[in-house]
Design an enzyme around this catalytic site. Structure first.
Site, short mmCIF file in Angstrom:
data_model
loop_
_atom_site.label_atom_id
_atom_site.label_comp_id
_atom_site.label_asym_id
_atom_site.label_seq_id
_atom_site.Cartn_x
_atom_site.Cartn_y
_atom_site.Cartn_z
N SER A 251 51.59 -27.79 -45.50
CA SER A 251 53.02 -28.31 -45.22
C SER A 251 52.96 -29.30 -44.04
O SER A 251 52.11 -29.29 -43.21
CB SER A 251 53.89 -27.04 -44.93
N TYR B 249 54.97 -18.27 -41.05
CA TYR B 249 54.72 -19.47 -41.89
C TYR B 249 53.89 -20.58 -41.19
O TYR B 249 52.90 -21.02 -41.66
CB TYR B 249 56.03 -19.99 -42.21
P1 NAD Z 1 58.64 -21.60 -54.84
O1 NAD Z 1 59.54 -20.44 -54.15
O2 NAD Z 1 59.47 -22.43 -55.65
O3 NAD Z 1 57.67 -21.21 -55.55
C1 NAD Z 1 56.41 -20.17 -55.23
C2 NAD Z 1 55.87 -19.57 -56.22
O4 NAD Z 1 54.83 -18.64 -55.41
C3 NAD Z 1 56.78 -18.47 -56.87
O5 NAD Z 1 56.60 -18.87 -58.30
C4 NAD Z 1 56.43 -17.02 -56.34
O6 NAD Z 1 56.72 -16.33 -57.71
C5 NAD Z 1 54.82 -17.12 -56.12
N1 NAD Z 1 54.44 -16.34 -55.00
C6 NAD Z 1 55.06 -15.84 -54.17
N2 NAD Z 1 54.58 -14.69 -53.61
C7 NAD Z 1 53.68 -14.44 -54.55
C8 NAD Z 1 52.59 -13.48 -54.36
N3 NAD Z 1 52.63 -12.45 -53.61
N4 NAD Z 1 51.80 -13.21 -55.68
C9 NAD Z 1 52.01 -14.33 -56.69
N5 NAD Z 1 52.71 -15.25 -56.75
C10 NAD Z 1 53.69 -15.38 -55.67
O7 NAD Z 1 58.19 -22.28 -53.54
P2 NAD Z 1 57.76 -24.08 -53.37
O8 NAD Z 1 58.64 -24.66 -52.68
O9 NAD Z 1 57.23 -24.53 -54.71
O10 NAD Z 1 56.33 -23.61 -52.39
C11 NAD Z 1 55.19 -23.71 -52.77
C12 NAD Z 1 54.18 -24.06 -51.84
O11 NAD Z 1 54.46 -25.38 -51.07
C13 NAD Z 1 54.15 -22.95 -50.58
O12 NAD Z 1 52.92 -22.84 -50.12
C14 NAD Z 1 55.11 -23.53 -49.61
O13 NAD Z 1 54.89 -23.15 -48.23
C15 NAD Z 1 54.67 -25.19 -49.85
N6 NAD Z 1 55.69 -25.80 -49.26
C16 NAD Z 1 57.02 -26.07 -49.60
C17 NAD Z 1 57.86 -27.03 -49.22
C18 NAD Z 1 59.28 -26.98 -49.64
O14 NAD Z 1 60.03 -27.54 -48.91
N7 NAD Z 1 59.67 -26.37 -50.52
C19 NAD Z 1 57.30 -27.74 -48.07
C20 NAD Z 1 56.00 -27.75 -47.53
C21 NAD Z 1 55.29 -26.80 -48.22
#
Ligand code: NAD
Length: 263
Positions: free
Chosen positions: A145, A158
């Site tokens: 991120s 985080y």
């Molecule tokens: P999201 O909430 O849409 O998806 C996350 C997924 O991870 C979900 O399907 C959830 O069920 C799964 N998950 C969470 N905890 C879990 C566990 N204990 N065991 C198994 N599965 C688990 O989130 P996203 O926005 O797609 O984020 C995905 C990655 O991208 C994360 O690492 C997040 O930090 C990173 N990220 C997101 C953003 C953003 O703005 N959305 C920005 C930078 C980085």
């Protein structure tokens, strides 16, 4: 040997289904960025292990792309160690957010975030590296991120986890290099996913302002490009790192942050 195709001066395009025969493990693949990665890697020919806690959604994604669902809670170390150990590519993506000042931050929530976002990636890579080393090829893509490179207040767990993932990715790059294994991070700013939609709704309620104002005034405050990035754009960057033109990229962190870290 990697094949570099002549593009006649045009921008290099990935060669179609270049991951045919490869197995790709994507965590958090039932939603958001993980689901976009699962789709993109399947389109590139890979068989995808769709790993997620959300069983129905994981199974739906696996069915859609012809992959295999693995319903696992990544906060449970023993469950993580039951995942397949024969992936050629690992995309460490699963994550969760919790927002609170340090003095109020629930201790167990901090530990949970480290288990899912640091310990699980370590365990998965630890288990799959012997397979990659044996084949002399492997790719690790860590969905970090902008918060792996910069801090924001109230996101101690985080930001800590993402900075740890950055360090782990670099160590894996050094150890993997003699075996044909690369390890990199991609570093998105705010992506349009449920994780962010929830934050938008929460901030709108907290500040008593409309959702679009939260995006403009709070989330896009530090980016030069004033929009959220889409999950498919992040997935294409992850896919590029596993493609025929990326074999020399390792130990890197690639900002997809609309200029946030240019400041
Ligand atoms: P999201 O909430 O849409 O998806 C996350 C997924 O991870 C979900 O399907 C959830 O069920 C799964 N998950 C969470 N905890 C879990 C566990 N204990 N065991 C198994 N599965 C688990 O989130 P996203 O926005 O797609 O984020 C995905 C990655 O991208 C994360 O690492 C997040 O930090 C990173 N990220 C997101 C953003 C953003 O703005 N959305 C920005 C930078 C980085």
């Amino acid at each position: 040997m990697d094949i570099i195709e002549s593009t006649g001066g045009r921008a290099a395009a990935p060669v179609g289904r270049f991951l045919t025969g490869r197995k790709v493990l994507v965590t958090g693949a039932a939603s958001g960025i993980g689901r976009a990665c699962a789709r993109a890697f399947a389109e590139a020919g890979a068989h995808v292990y769709v790993v997620d806690l959300a069983g129905d959604a994981a199974k739906a994604v696996a069915e859609e792309i012809g992959g295999t669902a693995h319903v696992v809670d990544l906060s449970d170390p023993e469950a993580v160690d039951t995942l397949p150990d024969d992936a050629d590519v690992v995309v460490n993506n699963a994550g969760l957010q919790y927002v609170a000042p340090i003095h109020d931050f629930p201790v167990e929530r901090f530990a949970l975030i480290q288990r899912v976002m640091v310990e699980a990636p370590f365990r998965i890579v630890r288990r799959t590296l012997p397979h990659m080393y044996e084949r002399g090829w492997g790719r690790i893509v860590n969905i970090s991120s902008v918060h792996g490179l910069r801090a924001s207040a109230f996101k101690s767990a985080y930001v800590t986890a993402k900075h740890a993932l950055e360090g782990f990715s670099k160590v894996a790059a050094l150890e993997g290099a003699p075996h044909g294994v690369t390890s990199n991070c991609v570093n998105p700013g705010y992506v349009r996913t449920p994780l962010v939609e929830d934050q938008i709704a929460g901030q709108a309620a907290a500040h008593g302002i409309p959702a679009d104002e939260v995006v403009e005034r709070i989330m896009l405050d530090r980016t030069a490009i004033k929009r959220l990035i889409e999950p498919a754009e992040v997935a294409q960057a992850a896919l590029f790192l596993c493609g025929p033109h990326a074999g020399f990229i390792t130990g890197a962190s690639i900002p997809l942050d609309g200029g946030w870290t240019a400041r």
